[in-house]
Scaffold this motif. Structure first.
Motif, mmCIF file in Angstrom:
data_model
loop_
_atom_site.group_PDB
_atom_site.id
_atom_site.type_symbol
_atom_site.label_atom_id
_atom_site.label_comp_id
_atom_site.label_asym_id
_atom_site.label_seq_id
_atom_site.Cartn_x
_atom_site.Cartn_y
_atom_site.Cartn_z
ATOM 1 N N TYR A 74 0.936 -1.366 0.058
ATOM 2 C CA TYR A 74 0.075 0.046 0.005
ATOM 3 C C TYR A 74 0.841 1.267 0.187
ATOM 4 O O TYR A 74 0.429 2.317 0.206
ATOM 5 N N GLU A 94 -0.863 3.710 -1.842
ATOM 6 C CA GLU A 94 -2.256 3.865 -1.583
ATOM 7 C C GLU A 94 -2.680 4.888 -0.515
ATOM 8 O O GLU A 94 -3.542 5.102 -0.138
ATOM 9 N N VAL A 95 -1.603 4.999 0.465
ATOM 10 C CA VAL A 95 -1.701 5.832 1.451
ATOM 11 C C VAL A 95 -1.572 7.183 1.119
ATOM 12 O O VAL A 95 -1.824 8.113 2.035
ATOM 13 N N GLY A 96 -1.186 7.549 -0.101
ATOM 14 C CA GLY A 96 -1.120 8.670 -0.514
ATOM 15 C C GLY A 96 -0.081 9.663 0.401
ATOM 16 O O GLY A 96 0.884 9.452 0.739
ATOM 17 N N PRO A 97 -0.578 10.974 0.864
ATOM 18 C CA PRO A 97 0.475 11.877 1.680
ATOM 19 C C PRO A 97 0.810 11.265 2.901
ATOM 20 O O PRO A 97 1.921 11.757 3.530
ATOM 21 N N TRP A 98 0.132 10.059 3.675
ATOM 22 C CA TRP A 98 0.448 9.773 4.736
ATOM 23 C C TRP A 98 1.750 8.748 4.338
ATOM 24 O O TRP A 98 2.407 8.627 5.761
ATOM 25 N N ALA A 119 4.444 9.898 4.218
ATOM 26 C CA ALA A 119 5.689 10.629 5.089
ATOM 27 C C ALA A 119 5.724 10.125 6.451
ATOM 28 O O ALA A 119 6.752 10.456 6.937
ATOM 29 N N PHE A 120 4.691 9.633 6.816
ATOM 30 C CA PHE A 120 4.622 9.322 8.408
ATOM 31 C C PHE A 120 4.949 7.753 8.594
ATOM 32 O O PHE A 120 5.428 7.567 9.863
ATOM 33 N N PHE A 121 5.333 7.132 7.575
ATOM 34 C CA PHE A 121 5.728 5.847 7.676
ATOM 35 C C PHE A 121 7.373 5.490 7.165
ATOM 36 O O PHE A 121 7.107 4.983 5.988
ATOM 37 N N LEU A 169 7.792 2.326 5.076
ATOM 38 C CA LEU A 169 7.393 2.348 3.446
ATOM 39 C C LEU A 169 8.252 2.795 2.401
ATOM 40 O O LEU A 169 8.468 2.481 1.424
ATOM 41 N N LEU A 219 -0.910 17.378 6.835
ATOM 42 C CA LEU A 219 -0.664 16.801 5.423
ATOM 43 C C LEU A 219 -1.461 17.406 4.257
ATOM 44 O O LEU A 219 -1.305 17.159 2.990
ATOM 45 N N GLN A 277 -7.623 6.577 0.991
ATOM 46 C CA GLN A 277 -6.161 6.780 1.610
ATOM 47 C C GLN A 277 -6.105 6.721 2.861
ATOM 48 O O GLN A 277 -5.324 6.010 3.735
#
Lengths: 175, 175
Positions: free
Chosen positions: A158, A161-165, A167-169, A172, B127, B134
Motif C-alpha cells: 500500500y 495507496e496511503v497517499g500523503p500519509w 511521509a509518516f511511515f 514504506l 498533510l 487513503q
C-alpha cells in the motif's frame, strides 16, 4: 536481556499461532507479493521457516550435544523454499509449520537444556564458534525478525495507496 | 496494489487476534522493554493502537463523510498512551483493543463505503488534502507497521544473546 530458555520458548511456541492469525485465508494479493526482485513474499518466508524447522535449529542443537565443536553444522540453504514450496498454499504451509514447530519444541524439552548444556559450543560453517544458548536465542530472533519482515512486505503493498500519509511511515520508504 | 476495502478489512480484522497470540501471557521482560530513550515497547504500541481506535480512524472517516474538506481532522496525539496506559496490563490492553476494533469495523460496515464515498476528500491538519480511501489504506498500514515494530523491538532484546549470529540480522543493528 539475559537469556532464559523458557522465555525463548515463549516466543517459539507463539509464532505458528501468530502467523496463522495474520495470514490464513487472506487474499493472495497480500501473501504472494514481495518487495521487488530478489525479495521474499509472506509465502516465501513461511517456506523458509519450515526449512529451518527441518534442517536448522534442532538438528544443529543435536550436533552440538553430540559432537561439540568437532563437527561443523551443515550449511543452511536460506532459499530452499523457492523449490520446496512450489504448488503449496498458505494454509498448507501454516499447517506444516505448526506441526514441525510442535514436534521441535517437544524435542527441545527432551534435551533438558541445563545451564551447563546451554554453554556447550559448536562450530558454525561461516561464523565459527557459537554456543547452544546463542543458537536458541537466534531461533527466537529468527521468528520475530520474519514476522517483522512479513508485515513490512505487506505494508509496502500500500505504498502508494496511503497517499500523503507515506511521509509518516519510514517503513514504506525504499526509494 | 490497488486498494480494495475488503482487503484492507482483511488486515484490520486480523490484527487483534494476531497481537493476542503474540503477546498475551508473555513475560513482561518481552513486552515492557523498548529500544532505548524515546522509543516504544510492545506495551506502549498497544496503548497507541487503542488511542487510534478511539480518536483517529473512524472519527476521521466521519469527519470526511459529514464535512468533506471544510473541517480539518483533529490532531492525533501519538504519545497519548504514555499517560492513558498507566497501571494497565497487556491482557487488559489486548481486550480493550479487540473490543474497540470490533466496534469500529461494525461502524465501518455501516458507512457502506462505495467507490464514490472512498473518493471523498478531507483535510489532514499537517498533510493537507487526503481521500477517504487513503485514510482506510493508512489504517491497515498502521496496523502492519506496528506489528513489525513490536516484533523488531522484541528481537532487539536478544541483540547480544545471539552472539556471532548478529551479523545475519540487519534488524538487530542500530549501533
Amino acid at each position: 536481556m539475559e537469556f532464559k530458555l523458557d522465555q525463548a520458548v515463549g516466543i517459539l511456541s507463539r509464532t505458528p499461532g501468530t502467523l496463522n492469525h495474520l495470514l490464513r485465508d487472506l487474499p493472495d494479493s497480500w501473501t504472494t507479493r514481495n518487495e521487488g526482485p530478489g525479495t521474499w513474499s509472506a509465502f516465501d518466508v513461511l517456506g523458509h521457516l519450515i526449512h529451518g524447522e527441518e534442517t536448522d535449529w534442532i538438528p544443529r542443537a543435536r550436533i552440538i550435544l553430540k559432537h561439540g565443536q568437532s563437527r561443523p553444522f551443515d550449511r543452511f540453504d536460506r532459499e530452499a523454499m523457492f523449490e520446496k514450496s512450489k504448488g503449496r498454499s498458505i494454509p498448507d504451509l501454516l499447517d506444516v509449520f505448526e506441526s514441525l514447530r510442535e514436534n521441535n519444541l517437544k524435542a527441545l524439552a527432551e534435551m533438558d537444556l541445563t545451564a551447563d548444556k546451554l554453554a556447550l559450543r559448536g562450530t558454525h560453517p561461516s561464523l565459527g564458534v557459537v554456543t547452544l544458548e546463542q543458537l536458541m536465542a537466534t531461533w527466537a530472533v529468527h521468528d520475530l525478525s520474519h514476522i517483522a519482515q512479513i508485515t513490512r512486505v505487506m505494508c509496502r503493498q500500500y505504498d502508494k495507496e496511503v497517499g500523503p500519509w507515506k511521509a509518516f511511515f519510514p517503513i514504506l520508504g525504499r526509494e
